[in-house]
Design an enzyme around this catalytic site. Structure first.
Site: not given
Ligand code: ADP
Length: 185
Positions: A13, A86
Site C-alpha cells: 500500500l 503494483s
Molecule cells: P511507500 O513507498 O510504500 O509509499 P514510504 O516509504 O514513502 O512508503 O513511506 C513510509 C513511511 O513510513 C515513511 O515516513 C517511513 O519513515 C515510515 N516508517 C515507519 N516505520 C517504518 C518501517 N518499519 N519501514 C518502513 N517505513 C517506516
C-alpha cells in the site's frame, strides 16, 4: 565478488514503506560496492509513464514498462529495486515470469497504519473524495500469495526490514555476504 543482477520488486500500500526500505537497502549495498538502481513508482509516473491514469489498464501498462526497464538493467548486473504499489497480482506475476532473477518483497502494513502515516497526504484526499480509485480506499490491493520476503513495517524497524531482504539476497547468492564493522548486518 560482484553482485548478480536482480530485480527486487517492492509491492504494498501507499505509505507501507517501500521507498524507505529500498533506500535503506541501497545504502547498505552501495557501501559494499554493489551496483544499484531504484525505480520509484512516484518518479516513474512523472517521466516514463507520464500521463497514465490509475485505471487498471493504465496501472498494468505502467508496471509492464517498469518491469521492462528493470529487466534490462538487472540482466546487466544491476540490483534494481522497484518501489511501486503494483496492486494487481496477475501483472506482478507476468513481470516475474519475464525477469531472470526476481524477488518479490511484500511491504506489509495495515491500512490504518499507512493512513495514519499519510506521508504524501493522499489518504486524506482519497477519503475526502478528491482522489478517486485510490488503492486500499476505493481500489483493490491484491496481496502476494508467495512473496520471497515479507516486511511487517508496523512491527519492524526500517533497518530490520532492510536486513531481512539483504539476508535473503545473500542466501540466494545474489550478493556477497558482507559483515559491517560492528559485526551486525
Ligand atoms: P511507500 O513507498 O510504500 O509509499 P514510504 O516509504 O514513502 O512508503 O513511506 C513510509 C513511511 O513510513 C515513511 O515516513 C517511513 O519513515 C515510515 N516508517 C515507519 N516505520 C517504518 C518501517 N518499519 N519501514 C518502513 N517505513 C517506516
Amino acid at each position: 565478488m560482484l553482485n548478480k543482477g536482480v530485480t527486487l520488486w517492492f509491492t504494498g500500500l501507499s505509505g507501507s514503506g517501500k521507498t524507505t526500505i529500498a533506500r535503506a537497502i541501497e545504502r547498505r549495498l552501495k557501501a559494499s560496492g554493489c551496483r544499484v538502481e531504484i525505480l520509484d513508482g512516484d518518479i516513474v509516473r512523472t517521466n516514463l509513464s507520464k500521463g497514465l491514469t490509475f485505471s487498471k489498464e493504465d496501472r498494468d501498462i505502467n508496471i509492464r514498462r517498469v518491469g521492462f526497464v528493470a529487466n534490462l538493467l538487472s540482466r546487466n548486473g544491476v540490483i534494481v529495486m522497484v518501489a511501486a504499489i503494483s496492486p494487481y497480482r496477475e501483472i506482478r506475476d507476468e513481470v516475474r515470469s519475464m525477469t531472470e532473477n526476481f524477488m518479490e518483497v511484500y511491504v506489509n502494513a495495515p491500512l490504518e497504519v499507512c493512513e495514519s502515516r499519510d506521508v504524501k497526504g493522499l489518504y486524506a484526499k482519497a477519503r475526502a473524495g478528491t482522489i478517486k480509485g485510490f488503492t486500499g480506499i476505493d481500489d483493490p490491493y491484491e496481496e502476494p500469495l508467495d512473496a520471497d520476503v515479507t516486511c511487517y513495517t508496523a512491527l519492524e524497524s526500517v533497518e530490520e526490514s532492510a536486513a531481512k531482504v539483504v539476508a535473503q539476497m545473500e542466501s540466494l547468492g545474489l550478493v556477497p555476504v558482507v559483515q559491517s564493522v560492528n559485526g551486525r548486518q
